[in-house]
Design a protein around this motif. Structure first.
Motif, mmCIF file in Angstrom:
data_model
loop_
_atom_site.group_PDB
_atom_site.id
_atom_site.type_symbol
_atom_site.label_atom_id
_atom_site.label_comp_id
_atom_site.label_asym_id
_atom_site.label_seq_id
_atom_site.Cartn_x
_atom_site.Cartn_y
_atom_site.Cartn_z
ATOM 1 N N HIS A 8 0.830 -1.188 0.000
ATOM 2 C CA HIS A 8 0.000 0.000 0.000
ATOM 3 C C HIS A 8 0.875 1.252 0.000
ATOM 4 O O HIS A 8 1.550 1.549 0.995
ATOM 5 C CB HIS A 8 -0.893 0.037 1.238
ATOM 6 N N VAL A 9 0.852 1.980 -1.100
ATOM 7 C CA VAL A 9 1.622 3.217 -1.187
ATOM 8 C C VAL A 9 0.755 4.380 -1.668
ATOM 9 O O VAL A 9 1.271 5.466 -1.939
ATOM 10 C CB VAL A 9 2.843 3.063 -2.116
ATOM 11 N N ASP A 10 -0.557 4.168 -1.756
ATOM 12 C CA ASP A 10 -1.441 5.207 -2.307
ATOM 13 C C ASP A 10 -2.481 5.691 -1.299
ATOM 14 O O ASP A 10 -3.599 6.055 -1.666
ATOM 15 C CB ASP A 10 -2.130 4.711 -3.576
ATOM 16 N N MET A 11 -2.122 5.709 -0.022
ATOM 17 C CA MET A 11 -3.076 6.142 0.999
ATOM 18 C C MET A 11 -3.485 7.604 0.799
ATOM 19 O O MET A 11 -4.671 7.943 0.840
ATOM 20 C CB MET A 11 -2.482 5.951 2.398
ATOM 21 N N ARG A 12 -2.518 8.461 0.575
ATOM 22 C CA ARG A 12 -2.824 9.891 0.396
ATOM 23 C C ARG A 12 -3.647 10.115 -0.872
ATOM 24 O O ARG A 12 -4.629 10.877 -0.862
ATOM 25 C CB ARG A 12 -1.517 10.679 0.354
ATOM 26 N N GLU A 13 -3.259 9.443 -1.927
ATOM 27 C CA GLU A 13 -3.991 9.550 -3.188
ATOM 28 C C GLU A 13 -5.443 9.095 -3.027
ATOM 29 O O GLU A 13 -6.374 9.716 -3.549
ATOM 30 C CB GLU A 13 -3.278 8.705 -4.240
ATOM 31 N N THR A 14 -5.636 8.002 -2.269
ATOM 32 C CA THR A 14 -6.982 7.488 -2.035
ATOM 33 C C THR A 14 -7.815 8.482 -1.230
ATOM 34 O O THR A 14 -8.999 8.712 -1.534
ATOM 35 C CB THR A 14 -6.902 6.136 -1.302
ATOM 36 N N GLY A 15 -7.202 9.077 -0.199
ATOM 37 C CA GLY A 15 -7.915 10.073 0.586
ATOM 38 C C GLY A 15 -8.353 11.261 -0.248
ATOM 39 O O GLY A 15 -9.488 11.750 -0.109
ATOM 40 N N ALA A 16 -7.484 11.722 -1.130
ATOM 41 C CA ALA A 16 -7.829 12.856 -1.985
ATOM 42 C C ALA A 16 -8.936 12.491 -2.969
ATOM 43 O O ALA A 16 -9.825 13.309 -3.248
ATOM 44 C CB ALA A 16 -6.584 13.338 -2.726
ATOM 45 N N HIS A 17 -8.905 11.277 -3.495
ATOM 46 C CA HIS A 17 -9.932 10.818 -4.436
ATOM 47 C C HIS A 17 -11.312 10.858 -3.763
ATOM 48 O O HIS A 17 -12.281 11.408 -4.310
ATOM 49 C CB HIS A 17 -9.586 9.403 -4.894
ATOM 50 N N ALA A 18 -11.400 10.295 -2.567
ATOM 51 C CA ALA A 18 -12.677 10.296 -1.849
ATOM 52 C C ALA A 18 -13.124 11.719 -1.526
ATOM 53 O O ALA A 18 -14.324 12.043 -1.622
ATOM 54 C CB ALA A 18 -12.549 9.474 -0.571
ATOM 55 N N ALA A 19 -12.186 12.571 -1.144
ATOM 56 C CA ALA A 19 -12.526 13.953 -0.794
ATOM 57 C C ALA A 19 -13.059 14.723 -1.996
ATOM 58 O O ALA A 19 -13.995 15.537 -1.870
ATOM 59 C CB ALA A 19 -11.310 14.651 -0.203
ATOM 60 N N ARG A 20 -12.496 14.482 -3.167
ATOM 61 C CA ARG A 20 -12.979 15.173 -4.374
ATOM 62 C C ARG A 20 -14.423 14.781 -4.687
ATOM 63 O O ARG A 20 -15.250 15.624 -5.076
ATOM 64 C CB ARG A 20 -12.063 14.870 -5.557
ATOM 65 N N ILE A 21 -14.727 13.486 -4.539
ATOM 66 C CA ILE A 21 -16.101 13.046 -4.786
ATOM 67 C C ILE A 21 -17.048 13.671 -3.772
ATOM 68 O O ILE A 21 -18.143 14.145 -4.121
ATOM 69 C CB ILE A 21 -16.196 11.508 -4.741
ATOM 70 N N LEU A 22 -16.633 13.693 -2.501
ATOM 71 C CA LEU A 22 -17.469 14.297 -1.477
ATOM 72 C C LEU A 22 -17.708 15.778 -1.764
ATOM 73 O O LEU A 22 -18.835 16.279 -1.595
ATOM 74 C CB LEU A 22 -16.816 14.116 -0.099
ATOM 75 N N ASP A 23 -16.687 16.481 -2.197
ATOM 76 C CA ASP A 23 -16.828 17.901 -2.497
ATOM 77 C C ASP A 23 -17.884 18.124 -3.568
ATOM 78 O O ASP A 23 -18.746 19.006 -3.442
ATOM 79 C CB ASP A 23 -15.477 18.462 -2.947
ATOM 80 N N ARG A 24 -17.859 17.321 -4.602
ATOM 81 C CA ARG A 24 -18.857 17.445 -5.678
ATOM 82 C C ARG A 24 -20.256 17.106 -5.168
ATOM 83 O O ARG A 24 -21.243 17.732 -5.577
ATOM 84 C CB ARG A 24 -18.482 16.538 -6.843
ATOM 85 N N ALA A 25 -20.334 16.113 -4.279
ATOM 86 C CA ALA A 25 -21.643 15.738 -3.735
ATOM 87 C C ALA A 25 -22.212 16.861 -2.880
ATOM 88 O O ALA A 25 -23.414 17.178 -2.961
ATOM 89 C CB ALA A 25 -21.514 14.457 -2.918
ATOM 90 N N MET A 26 -21.376 17.490 -2.047
ATOM 91 C CA MET A 26 -21.854 18.583 -1.205
ATOM 92 C C MET A 26 -22.283 19.788 -2.042
ATOM 93 O O MET A 26 -23.200 20.527 -1.657
ATOM 94 C CB MET A 26 -20.767 18.977 -0.198
ATOM 95 N N LYS A 27 -21.647 19.980 -3.175
ATOM 96 C CA LYS A 27 -22.014 21.087 -4.066
ATOM 97 C C LYS A 27 -23.282 20.799 -4.852
ATOM 98 O O LYS A 27 -23.803 21.694 -5.542
ATOM 99 C CB LYS A 27 -20.868 21.369 -5.042
ATOM 100 N N GLY A 28 -23.755 19.552 -4.787
ATOM 101 C CA GLY A 28 -24.953 19.186 -5.519
ATOM 102 C C GLY A 28 -24.712 18.838 -6.968
ATOM 103 O O GLY A 28 -25.666 18.666 -7.745
ATOM 104 N N GLU A 29 -23.448 18.689 -7.360
ATOM 105 C CA GLU A 29 -23.134 18.351 -8.746
ATOM 106 C C GLU A 29 -23.445 16.898 -9.069
ATOM 107 O O GLU A 29 -23.751 16.566 -10.221
ATOM 108 C CB GLU A 29 -21.648 18.621 -9.020
#
Length: 501
Positions: free
Chosen positions: A164-185
């Motif tokens: 496992h070397v992509d923990m930070r990348e995975t966290g950012a991926h989930a955060a980007r999706i959440l950001d779009r969901a909160m914006k209603g996109e």
């Protein structure tokens, strides 16, 4: 608009076959930080929280970070520890008006009161928040994903690398999706397909073509309304009702073609996992063969022997002695054996002085039926330490850890790293901090299954994998499963998988 987002990390991989339990002290030894303290400690490392903040800061979120809690894999999490950590998260949810929740979870946590620690936590959060607040979750590649987890959270993103070397990348991926969901996109939903196997044939190893292709297929599918596709290899150390490999697809439910695409890719990947069930790439050798190869090794760089079955990173005790005894009996010299998890022996060695010749009984205390009983050795005490180190490799780089009271004893040319706190070998600093230069040794016998490869394979002349019969043995039939759903490969072999409806 400024979004208020609750974040946390609560991770444990629980081996239900272990005789030990994982309590709050085990979290305190590894990672237990509250609020801003956690952000300071983990912001600039390869962590999910760092990935969350990579998105949160430029987006202007108001981040309410409840807790970062992580313990080395081991026995089931005690109710007291679970209630303390989960209670901290729930109290933060009650005390703030939230627009979203972002959780760094493992996916294979088993408390002592239920089969599904993550599903239980998500259920509590959903009851507290109601149905409208989006919840995003990151998972370890070895998650066992339950129906409850997918019912209570909308967004899931798992690691795509093992080691496992992509923990930070995975966290950012989930955060980007959440950001779009909160914006209603977008309006995310996740579907799950379970594969009736204890784990993927190669346990999710992304350093081999067959398994790497699964994660490449998942990554390639993440376009348009398909927001995240995750292949979870499963965890063989848990005898629970949700054990097994799964495939997840998080999609935008407003996209007219996204749900069908999600169902197609999850079924395709699940079928690939099933069809590959007999195609193992790991070659597990016996102790005598590993010792013979170590004795004859003449390479310019170290021979690395993975003590696969005694991997503390899979909840094994880390104190099996079979491989060490085999190396000693064969007369191997210029070797390192690390770690030997034995706090009692470490305490005894700390009563002596560096340079003294000492006799001590090490290992075999967890369960001598798995990997060998206690071994009495005599050697020169080379190093005494409090066990503290800071990692500098791909997995632990920048993170402070401790083995607890630690000693290095040279037994007939084999330096044994005796530690008090369980950890698997993933970082060169786990040797260098204690006076052992790994590149200068002939043989490195490391208690780890796969994560060692990230830091140690680049310095190795050759890697071999030994099954010395400890608790995490690949021979699953040695463990008695009673709660796992049946039929289940490879415990059962005469059946066919039924495709998802």
């Amino acid at each position: 608009m400024t979004f208020t987002v609750l974040t946390c990390e609560f991770m444990h991989e629980s081996n239900t076959f272990s005789r030990y339990q994982t309590g709050l002290p085990q979290f305190q030894v590894d990672t237990l930080f509250h609020g801003d303290e956690a952000i300071r400690a983990r912001r600039n490392a390869n962590t999910e929280l760092a990935g969350f903040m990579d998105v949160a800061e430029p987006a202007g979120w108001n981040v309410v970070h409840a807790i970062s809690a992580h313990a080395v894999p081991g026995g089931q999490v005690t109710k007291a520890a679970y209630d303390h950590i989960a209670g901290t998260i729930l109290e933060a949810a009650r005390s703030n008006r939230l627009d979203g929740v972002l959780l760094g979870l493992h996916g294979s946590m088993v408390p002592d009161f239920c089969d599904d620690g993550e599903g239980y936590l998500l259920g509590l959060l959903r009851a507290e928040l109601g149905g409208d607040i989006p919840i995003a979750v990151t998972l370890d590649l070895h998650a066992m994903v339950s129906e409850d987890m997918v019912r209570h959270a909308q967004i899931f993103v798992s690691y795509k690398t093992y080691p496992h070397v992509d923990m930070r990348e995975t966290g950012a991926h989930a955060a980007r999706i959440l950001d779009r969901a909160m914006k209603g996109e977008i309006a995310p939903r996740t579907i799950r397909v379970h594969v009736p196997m204890l784990d993927e044939a190669n346990s999710g190893r992304t350093d081999i073509p067959e398994t790497r292709a699964l994660y490449e297929r998942a990554r390639d599918a993440e376009t348009g309304g398909l927001l995240a596709v995750s292949v979870n290899a499963g965890f063989t150390g848990a005898d629970v009702s949700c054990v097994g490999a799964t495939v997840l697809a998080t999609y935008d439910s407003r996209d007219p073609g996204a749900e069908d695409a999600a169902r197609q890719v999850t079924e395709d990947l699940a079928d690939r996992i099933w069809q590959g069930r007999t195609k193992k790439r790991n070659v597990f050798i016996e102790v005598d063969e590993a010792a013979a190869e170590a004795l004859s090794w003449r390479g310019d760089r170290p021979l690395v022997i993975a003590d696969y079955a005694d991997n503390p990173g899979a909840g094994a005790y880390g104190d099996a002695t079979a491989l060490l005894k085999g190396l000693l009996d064969a007369g191997v010299r210029g070797a390192v054996f690390a770690p030997m998890v034995d706090p009692q022996a470490a305490r005894e060695l700390h009563r002596s002085r560096q340079g003294e010749t000492v006799t001590v009984t090490i290992g075999g205390k967890g369960d001598p039926d798995f990997g060998g009983g206690p071994l009495t050795v005599t050697g020169v005490l080379r190093k005494l330490s409090d066990g503290a180190y800071v990692g500098d490799g791909p997995i632990q780089g920048g993170l402070a850890h401790s083995f607890g009271p630690t000693a290095v004893i040279d037994v007939d040319g084999i330096e044994v790293l005796v530690v008090s706190e369980a950890q698997q070998m993933v970082d060169l600093q786990q040797l260098r901090a204690f006076g052992i230069e790994p590149t200068a040794r002939k043989v490195l016998a490391l208690k780890s299954m796969q994560h060692f490869r990230a830091a140690f394979e680049p310095i190795a002349g050759k890697v071999i994998v030994c099954d010395a019969g400890a608790l995490a043995t690949p021979r699953a039939e040695r463990r008695r499963y009673s709660r796992a759903p049946r039929p289940l490969w490879p415990l059962d072999r005469d059946f066919e998988r039924v495709p998802a409806a």
